[in-house]
Scaffold this active site. Structure first.
Site, PDB file in Angstrom:
ATOM      1  N   ALA A   1       1.084  -1.156   0.605  1.00 52.98           N
ATOM      2  CA  ALA A   1       0.094  -0.315   0.001  1.00 52.98           C
ATOM      3  C   ALA A   1       1.297   1.698   0.102  1.00 52.98           C
ATOM      4  O   ALA A   1       2.034   1.539   0.344  1.00 52.98           O
ATOM      5  CB  ALA A   1      -0.431  -0.169   1.278  1.00 52.98           C
TER       6      ALA A   1
ATOM      7  N   GLN B   1       1.146   3.654   1.927  1.00 53.58           N
ATOM      8  CA  GLN B   1       2.300   3.820   3.063  1.00 53.58           C
ATOM      9  C   GLN B   1       2.875   2.307   3.672  1.00 53.58           C
ATOM     10  O   GLN B   1       2.915   2.200   4.912  1.00 53.58           O
ATOM     11  CB  GLN B   1       1.275   4.774   4.412  1.00 53.58           C
ATOM     12  CG  GLN B   1       1.079   5.937   4.175  1.00 53.58           C
ATOM     13  CD  GLN B   1       2.268   6.708   4.071  1.00 53.58           C
ATOM     14  OE1 GLN B   1       3.013   5.928   5.194  1.00 53.58           O
ATOM     15  NE2 GLN B   1       2.402   7.728   3.833  1.00 53.58           N
ATOM     16  N   SER B   2       3.113   1.904   2.520  1.00 54.00           N
ATOM     17  CA  SER B   2       3.845   0.221   3.445  1.00 54.00           C
ATOM     18  C   SER B   2       5.401   0.446   3.989  1.00 54.00           C
ATOM     19  O   SER B   2       5.906   0.485   3.549  1.00 54.00           O
ATOM     20  CB  SER B   2       4.492  -0.617   1.824  1.00 54.00           C
ATOM     21  OG  SER B   2       4.816  -1.524   2.077  1.00 54.00           O
ATOM     22  N   ASN B   3       5.002   0.373   5.498  1.00 49.71           N
ATOM     23  CA  ASN B   3       6.367  -0.361   5.725  1.00 49.71           C
ATOM     24  C   ASN B   3       7.360  -1.767   5.713  1.00 49.71           C
ATOM     25  O   ASN B   3       8.015  -0.741   5.271  1.00 49.71           O
ATOM     26  CB  ASN B   3       5.403  -0.700   7.824  1.00 49.71           C
ATOM     27  CG  ASN B   3       4.811  -0.162   8.444  1.00 49.71           C
ATOM     28  OD1 ASN B   3       5.125   1.052   8.435  1.00 49.71           O
ATOM     29  ND2 ASN B   3       3.557  -1.205   8.823  1.00 49.71           N
TER      30      ASN B   3
ATOM     31  N   VAL C   1       7.592  -2.080   2.531  1.00 49.99           N
ATOM     32  CA  VAL C   1       8.685  -0.951   1.300  1.00 49.99           C
ATOM     33  C   VAL C   1       9.639  -0.138   1.887  1.00 49.99           C
ATOM     34  O   VAL C   1      10.579  -0.084   0.991  1.00 49.99           O
ATOM     35  CB  VAL C   1       7.861  -0.217   0.319  1.00 49.99           C
ATOM     36  CG1 VAL C   1       8.065   0.489  -0.769  1.00 49.99           C
ATOM     37  CG2 VAL C   1       6.501  -1.815  -0.601  1.00 49.99           C
TER      38      VAL C   1
END
Length: 334
Positions: free
Chosen positions: A73, A75-77, A79
């Site tokens: 997503a 706000q991917s942690n 990534v």
């Protein structure tokens, strides 16, 4: 479990602390609440994905990869942590970010994890909500391969049988810590989303005959889909480990705390984030650990745990995401 058989790149500051939370325990009137601080794994402000990336990057380097492709997503942690590990290891990184949360809020679209992604200079491509993100990274990987790169594809959350080895490793680590201090763990609770954390923990704890039950608090899918995904991946992880099959009843998810959907704030999440900050000085995140703790708090209030039970909450990190939810959390904290 002989995990040294699998390629691994040591990334995490481990073992992460296992701490008693006396103030939260007192606030809620029991059970005895502990926290496993996997928000302290080190790379890029820490988080659970670094555990998975130790084995995923070990596998990638063993295959001669030059370019990592992953997705999540906006706000991917995952990534953010993947981007940091690629920088550390000198690998190129492309991340596909899905507009899973429908918003025009600039703090969400440009702050938090997105800001950190951009600071690390990775290649970011956006996809609309509802995209088949696995197919999307496969398409990008094929283009990179045609251009002479050696791509290595990592699914969302790093959640496959290789990545889940990281949490089988945590099962060993947690038991060693508990045995050292004489702590009987009755339940282990955490936020469950892409399934890899819970699958690895369940596979590891079953293989070790620990007797510890794991409860995943869902952040996205309904219960039947979440439990099916976790069990399928736990079975694949156990098979990779050469461990006994994972019984279906070893996988338990409670998905009553998702609210309106993935990444959408709930009052319970806001209360949990504020309560942990004000009782223990610990920051949760708004998408995963905040909703996971909200579920645990509500279940305690409903009498689901005895006062003398020892419950460990696994903190999966993600505090950078707090800055993407500034307005909602500022109002809640007022």
């Amino acid at each position: 479990m002989h995990l040294a058989r699998f390629p691994r790149v040591k990334l995490c500051h481990a073992p992460t602390p296992l701490e008693f939370m006396p103030n939260l325990t007192r606030e809620l009137g029991g059970p005895q609440l502990w926290i496993k601080r996997d928000d302290c794994t080190g790379v890029a402000t820490g988080g659970n994905k670094n555990r998975k990336l130790e084995y995923l990057m070990g596998d990638a380097l063993a295959q001669g990869a030059t370019h990592i492709v992953t997705q999540g997503a906006v706000q991917s942690n995952h990534v953010r942590q993947t981007a940091a590990v690629c920088a550390k290891l000198g690998l190129k990184c492309t991340a596909l970010l899905e507009h899973r949360v429908q918003t025009n809020d600039s703090a969400y679209l440009d702050g938090g994890n997105v800001l950190l992604d951009r600071l690390m200079g990775i290649n970011i491509e956006y996809r609309p909500g509802g995209t088949d993100m696995q197919a999307a990274i496969e398409e990008v990987g094929a283009k990179l391969a045609a251009a002479g790169e050696k791509p290595y594809l990592i699914p969302g959350g790093g959640s496959n049988a290789v990545g889940a080895l990281g949490y089988a490793h945590v099962a060993l680590e947690l038991l060693a810590q508990a045995n050292e201090i004489g702590l009987r763990i009755d339940r282990l609770v955490h936020a469950t989303g892409s399934a890899g954390t819970q699958a690895g923990l369940v596979a590891g704890l079953v293989a070790l005959n620990s007797g510890i039950r794991v409860l995943g608090i869902g952040v996205r899918n309904p219960r039947d889909r979440q439990e099916a995904a976790v069990h399928k991946l736990a079975e694949a992880t156990a098979q990779k480990l050469g461990a006994p099959p994972v019984p279906r009843d070893a996988v338990e998810a409670n998905c009553d705390y998702v609210g309106e959907g993935y990444g959408i704030p709930t009052r319970g999440m806001e209360e949990a984030v504020i309560m942990l900050a004000r009782t223990e000085g610990i920051f949760l995140d708004p998408v995963y650990s905040g909703k996971g703790m909200a579920g645990l708090i509500d279940l305690i209030r409903k009498g689901q745990f005895a006062k003398d039970e020892n419950v460990v909450f696994l903190h999966t990190g993600g505090q950078a995401g707090l800055f993407a939810y500034q307005d909602a959390l500022t109002r809640a904290a007022a």
